[in-house]
Enzyme design. Structure first.
Site, PDB file in Angstrom:
ATOM      1  N   ASP A  13       1.593  -5.712  11.929  1.00 29.13           N
ATOM      2  CA  ASP A  13       2.979  -6.087  12.246  1.00 29.13           C
ATOM      3  C   ASP A  13       3.541  -7.152  11.317  1.00 29.13           C
ATOM      4  OD1 ASP A  13       2.826  -4.319  14.367  1.00 29.13           O
ATOM      5  OD2 ASP A  13       2.156  -5.864  15.763  1.00 29.13           O
ATOM      6  N   GLU A  14       3.064  -7.175  10.094  1.00 27.62           N
ATOM      7  CA  GLU A  14       3.543  -8.180   9.133  1.00 27.62           C
ATOM      8  C   GLU A  14       4.958  -7.871   8.666  1.00 27.62           C
ATOM      9  OE1 GLU A  14       0.777  -6.394   8.766  1.00 27.62           O
ATOM     10  OE2 GLU A  14      -0.947  -7.739   8.673  1.00 27.62           O
ATOM     11  N   LYS A  16       5.452  -4.407   7.198  1.00 31.98           N
ATOM     12  CA  LYS A  16       5.183  -3.416   6.137  1.00 31.98           C
ATOM     13  C   LYS A  16       6.312  -2.388   6.023  1.00 31.98           C
ATOM     14  CE  LYS A  16       1.342  -2.555   8.336  1.00 31.98           C
ATOM     15  NZ  LYS A  16       1.317  -3.663   9.296  1.00 31.98           N
ATOM     16  N   ASN A  38      -0.871   4.417  16.339  1.00 34.43           N
ATOM     17  CA  ASN A  38      -1.068   3.017  16.770  1.00 34.43           C
ATOM     18  C   ASN A  38      -0.126   2.109  15.981  1.00 34.43           C
ATOM     19  OD1 ASN A  38      -2.558   3.649  14.449  1.00 34.43           O
ATOM     20  ND2 ASN A  38      -4.293   2.354  14.937  1.00 34.43           N
ATOM     21  N   ALA A  39       0.318   2.575  14.825  1.00 34.66           N
ATOM     22  CA  ALA A  39       1.240   1.795  13.992  1.00 34.66           C
ATOM     23  C   ALA A  39       2.670   1.896  14.528  1.00 34.66           C
ATOM     24  CB  ALA A  39       1.204   2.325  12.558  1.00 34.66           C
ATOM     25  N   GLY A  40       3.434   0.846  14.307  1.00 32.29           N
ATOM     26  CA  GLY A  40       4.871   0.857  14.589  1.00 32.29           C
ATOM     27  C   GLY A  40       5.527   0.102  13.455  1.00 32.29           C
ATOM     28  N   HIS A  41       6.198   0.821  12.561  1.00 27.85           N
ATOM     29  CA  HIS A  41       6.798   0.196  11.377  1.00 27.85           C
ATOM     30  C   HIS A  41       8.317   0.206  11.536  1.00 27.85           C
ATOM     31  CE1 HIS A  41       2.980   1.058   8.763  1.00 27.85           C
ATOM     32  NE2 HIS A  41       2.733   0.346   9.838  1.00 27.85           N
ATOM     33  N   THR A  42       8.897  -1.004  11.605  1.00 30.70           N
ATOM     34  CA  THR A  42      10.317  -1.112  11.927  1.00 30.70           C
ATOM     35  C   THR A  42      11.176  -1.227  10.676  1.00 30.70           C
ATOM     36  OG1 THR A  42       9.564  -2.402  13.816  1.00 30.70           O
ATOM     37  CG2 THR A  42      11.943  -2.354  13.424  1.00 30.70           C
ATOM     38  N   ARG A 143     -18.279  14.407  12.522  1.00 27.66           N
ATOM     39  CA  ARG A 143     -18.155  15.775  12.006  1.00 27.66           C
ATOM     40  C   ARG A 143     -17.856  16.810  13.089  1.00 27.66           C
ATOM     41  NH1 ARG A 143     -23.655  14.829   9.183  1.00 27.66           N
ATOM     42  NH2 ARG A 143     -23.791  13.731  11.162  1.00 27.66           N
ATOM     43  N   GLN A 222      -1.637  -1.135  10.148  1.00 28.00           N
ATOM     44  CA  GLN A 222      -2.435  -2.239  10.708  1.00 28.00           C
ATOM     45  C   GLN A 222      -2.541  -3.356   9.664  1.00 28.00           C
ATOM     46  OE1 GLN A 222      -3.945   1.246  11.304  1.00 28.00           O
ATOM     47  NE2 GLN A 222      -2.387   1.042  12.849  1.00 28.00           N
ATOM     48  N   VAL A 411      13.814 -12.932   4.967  1.00 25.39           N
ATOM     49  CA  VAL A 411      14.484 -13.962   5.783  1.00 25.39           C
ATOM     50  C   VAL A 411      15.226 -13.357   6.983  1.00 25.39           C
ATOM     51  CG1 VAL A 411      14.684 -15.633   3.902  1.00 25.39           C
ATOM     52  CG2 VAL A 411      16.483 -13.923   4.202  1.00 25.39           C
TER      53      VAL A 411
HETATM   54  P1  GDP Z   1       4.891  -3.491  10.517  1.00 21.80           P
HETATM   55  O1  GDP Z   1       4.054  -2.833  11.558  1.00 21.80           O
HETATM   56  O2  GDP Z   1       4.079  -4.275   9.555  1.00 21.80           O
HETATM   57  O3  GDP Z   1       5.828  -2.547   9.826  1.00 21.80           O
HETATM   58  O4  GDP Z   1       5.793  -4.555  11.309  1.00 21.80           O
HETATM   59  P2  GDP Z   1       6.577  -4.315  12.697  1.00 21.80           P
HETATM   60  O5  GDP Z   1       7.753  -3.472  12.447  1.00 21.80           O
HETATM   61  O6  GDP Z   1       5.622  -3.876  13.762  1.00 21.80           O
HETATM   62  O7  GDP Z   1       6.936  -5.796  13.071  1.00 21.80           O
HETATM   63  C1  GDP Z   1       7.737  -6.585  12.271  1.00 21.80           C
HETATM   64  C2  GDP Z   1       8.937  -7.035  13.103  1.00 21.80           C
HETATM   65  O8  GDP Z   1       9.580  -8.099  12.457  1.00 21.80           O
HETATM   66  C3  GDP Z   1       9.990  -5.941  13.262  1.00 21.80           C
HETATM   67  O9  GDP Z   1      10.644  -6.111  14.488  1.00 21.80           O
HETATM   68  C4  GDP Z   1      10.935  -6.229  12.103  1.00 21.80           C
HETATM   69  O10 GDP Z   1      12.257  -5.752  12.342  1.00 21.80           O
HETATM   70  C5  GDP Z   1      10.906  -7.725  12.078  1.00 21.80           C
HETATM   71  N1  GDP Z   1      11.086  -8.357  10.775  1.00 21.80           N
HETATM   72  C6  GDP Z   1      10.652  -7.928   9.554  1.00 21.80           C
HETATM   73  N2  GDP Z   1      10.919  -8.865   8.619  1.00 21.80           N
HETATM   74  C7  GDP Z   1      11.518  -9.892   9.248  1.00 21.80           C
HETATM   75  C8  GDP Z   1      11.989 -11.177   8.820  1.00 21.80           C
HETATM   76  O11 GDP Z   1      11.910 -11.556   7.653  1.00 21.80           O
HETATM   77  N3  GDP Z   1      12.540 -11.974   9.779  1.00 21.80           N
HETATM   78  C9  GDP Z   1      12.633 -11.589  11.082  1.00 21.80           C
HETATM   79  N4  GDP Z   1      13.176 -12.453  11.944  1.00 21.80           N
HETATM   80  N5  GDP Z   1      12.188 -10.409  11.514  1.00 21.80           N
HETATM   81  C10 GDP Z   1      11.621  -9.570  10.613  1.00 21.80           C
HETATM   82  P1  IMO Z   2       1.006  -1.731  12.480  1.00 29.20           P
HETATM   83  O1  IMO Z   2       0.792  -0.648  11.463  1.00 29.20           O
HETATM   84  C1  IMO Z   2      -0.750  -4.555  15.285  1.00 29.20           C
HETATM   85  C2  IMO Z   2      -4.459  -3.341  17.276  1.00 29.20           C
HETATM   86  C3  IMO Z   2      -4.409  -3.085  18.766  1.00 29.20           C
HETATM   87  C4  IMO Z   2      -5.824  -3.447  19.145  1.00 29.20           C
HETATM   88  C5  IMO Z   2      -6.646  -2.943  17.972  1.00 29.20           C
HETATM   89  C6  IMO Z   2      -7.248  -1.561  18.156  1.00 29.20           C
HETATM   90  O2  IMO Z   2       2.255  -1.580  13.249  1.00 29.20           O
HETATM   91  O3  IMO Z   2       0.832  -3.079  11.867  1.00 29.20           O
HETATM   92  P2  IMO Z   2      -6.273   0.901  18.212  1.00 29.20           P
HETATM   93  O4  IMO Z   2      -5.174   1.509  19.025  1.00 29.20           O
HETATM   94  O5  IMO Z   2      -6.077   1.019  16.746  1.00 29.20           O
HETATM   95  O6  IMO Z   2      -7.632   1.389  18.639  1.00 29.20           O
HETATM   96  O7  IMO Z   2      -6.239  -0.657  18.592  1.00 29.20           O
HETATM   97  O8  IMO Z   2      -5.758  -2.912  16.865  1.00 29.20           O
HETATM   98  N1  IMO Z   2      -3.480  -2.563  16.475  1.00 29.20           N
HETATM   99  C7  IMO Z   2      -2.381  -3.094  15.923  1.00 29.20           C
HETATM  100  N2  IMO Z   2      -1.876  -4.340  15.996  1.00 29.20           N
HETATM  101  N3  IMO Z   2      -0.154  -3.630  14.519  1.00 29.20           N
HETATM  102  C8  IMO Z   2      -0.665  -2.382  14.417  1.00 29.20           C
HETATM  103  O9  IMO Z   2      -0.181  -1.475  13.551  1.00 29.20           O
HETATM  104  C9  IMO Z   2      -1.802  -2.054  15.166  1.00 29.20           C
HETATM  105  N4  IMO Z   2      -2.549  -0.937  15.327  1.00 29.20           N
HETATM  106  C10 IMO Z   2      -3.572  -1.266  16.116  1.00 29.20           C
HETATM  107  O10 IMO Z   2      -3.458  -3.902  19.388  1.00 29.20           O
HETATM  108  O11 IMO Z   2      -5.955  -4.846  19.194  1.00 29.20           O
HETATM  109 MG    MG Z   3       3.891  -2.723  13.638  1.00 28.16          MG
END
Ligand code: GDP
Ligand code: IMO
Ligand code: MG
Length: 423
Positions: A13-14, A16, A38-42, A143, A222, A411
């Protein structure tokens, strides 16, 4: 041409998704290499906020091909929902998305096994997203798995039934009650849409693209500290989230890797269980969560928040050979008078700057350095020249510690709220 790789350096959730979307105009292809729903990319742009789970984050840009690599695991039900919501926004996915035949399928019983395993672990649970990730990768390495290419084979039903029967035996071991019929109905119904997306030999496809001089960005899911080998085991995911995962998850040779772009938040978050030395269980942590809107994009769970952990960041940079950094969410720290950064850990009487084998067993406690905050709203800043001095100092402090340049600072969540720094 070489393949650039973009990956998370913390616990996921950095940001990406946002940065892949920002960088996509510089690439011909975007390729997801591991993980699954498991990923959620916003992504946020033009008043749209969209969360992607399996589909690469280049999907909203024109003239880009998006590849789901062999290292990804796909749940056809979630995939169908994703495709439908993207198509509503006007994207013709069958023209700009292809899937590796070798990507593995998440079956309904994989999800049930994930839930049963977590329930059986009780307080020791991983905090999985319950999307069936662990059981699917277990079947891959064991496998026994089913691959996307199998959908079109004449004995697909036989393969499916054999695997599901094995899963039923495992579920009986867990003494877990479930209703499979509706889940299976939805799953088989979703296969029709999956079949509409071109299935390819993604290894040849990507290497041919490189030979033709096309540029590729590999998108990780992740984060490095959730890596199956290098993360905080066992509180990790089941795939290789570090740079090596781009090689195995796409069929790209190590000598074809170019820039490795590592993304980190200006602080740290983690969702699910497991060690987090700099976690703040106080008002400061609450404030980070509130201002940073730190709630999971996939599960909605509150994310744990804490200060930046430099030993962990350095470790992630080392393992993936990161060549440039992107610092996210600098705006979230604007609220603090001063900002702490963990520079080392105290373990007994020793001071260590290494990422420990087991934080908790070793009793590692963070040692902090305190830096001045910038106390300025950053969200409308348009270029680096407008950065407050304290922000420049914060970046310089990190760069000096990790010895890799920060090339982008984010930002705000919007595509536009991205500052490219001069080299
Ligand atoms: P990902 O899984 O690495 O793609 O990240 P996520 O989408 O799960 O989580 C990042 C969250 O931070 C999302 O809600 C984005 O809209 C938000 N976001 C991304 N960059 C920034 C930033 O620079 N500032 C703020 N306030 N929010 C951000
Ligand atoms: P993105 O791509 C944050 C975490 C789960 C749990 C562990 C194992 O959005 O950054 P899993 O379902 O993979 O077996 O869960 O990994 N986890 C994440 N945490 N961002 C993610 O993806 C994650 N995908 C898995 O919360 O701790
Ligand atoms: Mg995410």
């Amino acid at each position: 041409m070489k393949v650039d790789v973009l990956l998370g350096l913390q616990w996921g959730d950095e940001g990406k998704g946002k940065i892949v979307d920002v960088l996509t105009p510089s690439y011909n292809l975007i390729a997801r290499f591991q993980g699954g729903p498991n990923a959620g990319h916003t992504l946020e742009f033009d008043g749209i906020k969209h969360v992607l789970h399996t589909i690469p984050s280049g999907i909203f840009r024109e003239n880009t091909m998006n590849v789901i690599g062999n290292g990804v695991v796909i749940d056809p039900v979630i995939f169908k929902r994703e495709i439908e919501s993207i198509e509503k926004l006007g994207v013709e996915t069958s023209k700009c998305l292809v899937i590796s035949k070798k990507a593995h399928l998440i079956l309904p019983t994989h999800r049930l096994l994930d839930a049963a395993s977590e329930a059986a672990k009780g307080k020791e649970k991983i905090g999985s997203t319950l999307k069936g990730i662990g059981p699917t990768y277990m079947d891959k390495t064991g496998r026994n798995g089913l691959r996307v290419g199998d959908i079109l084979s004449h004995d697909f039903m036989h393969k499916y039934t054999t695997l599901v029967n094995k899963h039923k035996q495992l579920l009986a071991f867990y003494d877990y009650s479930y209703h499979l019929e509706q889940l299976e109905f939805e799953w088989f119904e979703s296969l029709a849409l999956l079949k509409k997306i071109p299935q390819i030999d993604s290894d040849y496809y990507l290497n041919d693209a490189l030979s033709e001089g096309k540029s590729i960005l590999a998108e990780g899911a992740q984060g490095s500290l959730l890596d199956i080998d290098f993360g905080t085991y066992p509180f990790v995911t089941s795939s290789t989230t570090t740079c090596a995962g781009a090689c195995t998850g796409l069929g790209i040779a190590p000598n074809k890797i170019g820039n490795v772009i590592g993304i980190f938040k200006a602080y740290c978050t983690r969702v699910g269980s497991g060690p987090f030395p700099t976690e703040l269980n106080d008002q400061t942590g609450e404030d980070m969560r509130k201002v940073g809107n730190e709630f999971g994009s996939t599960t909605g769970r509150a994310r744990r928040c804490g200060w930046l952990d430099l030993p962990a960041l350095k470790y992630a940079i080392m393992v993936s050979g990161v060549t440039e950094l992107v610092m996210m969410k600098a705006d979230v720290l604007s609220q603090f008078e001063s900002i702490k950064v963990c520079t080392a850990y105290k373990i007994g009487n020793d001071i260590s700057t290494s990422f420990p084998y087991d934080y908790e067993a070793e009793g590692a406690t963070p040692i902090y350095e305190e830096l001045a905050g910038w106390n300025n709203d950053l969200t409308a800043i348009e270029n680096e020249a407008a950065f407050p001095k304290a922000l420049n100092d914060y970046i310089a402090f990190i760069e000096a510690a990790v010895k890799v340049p920060v090339s982008i600072v984010s930002v705000g969540p919007n595509r536009n709220q991205t500052i490219i720094r001069k080299k």
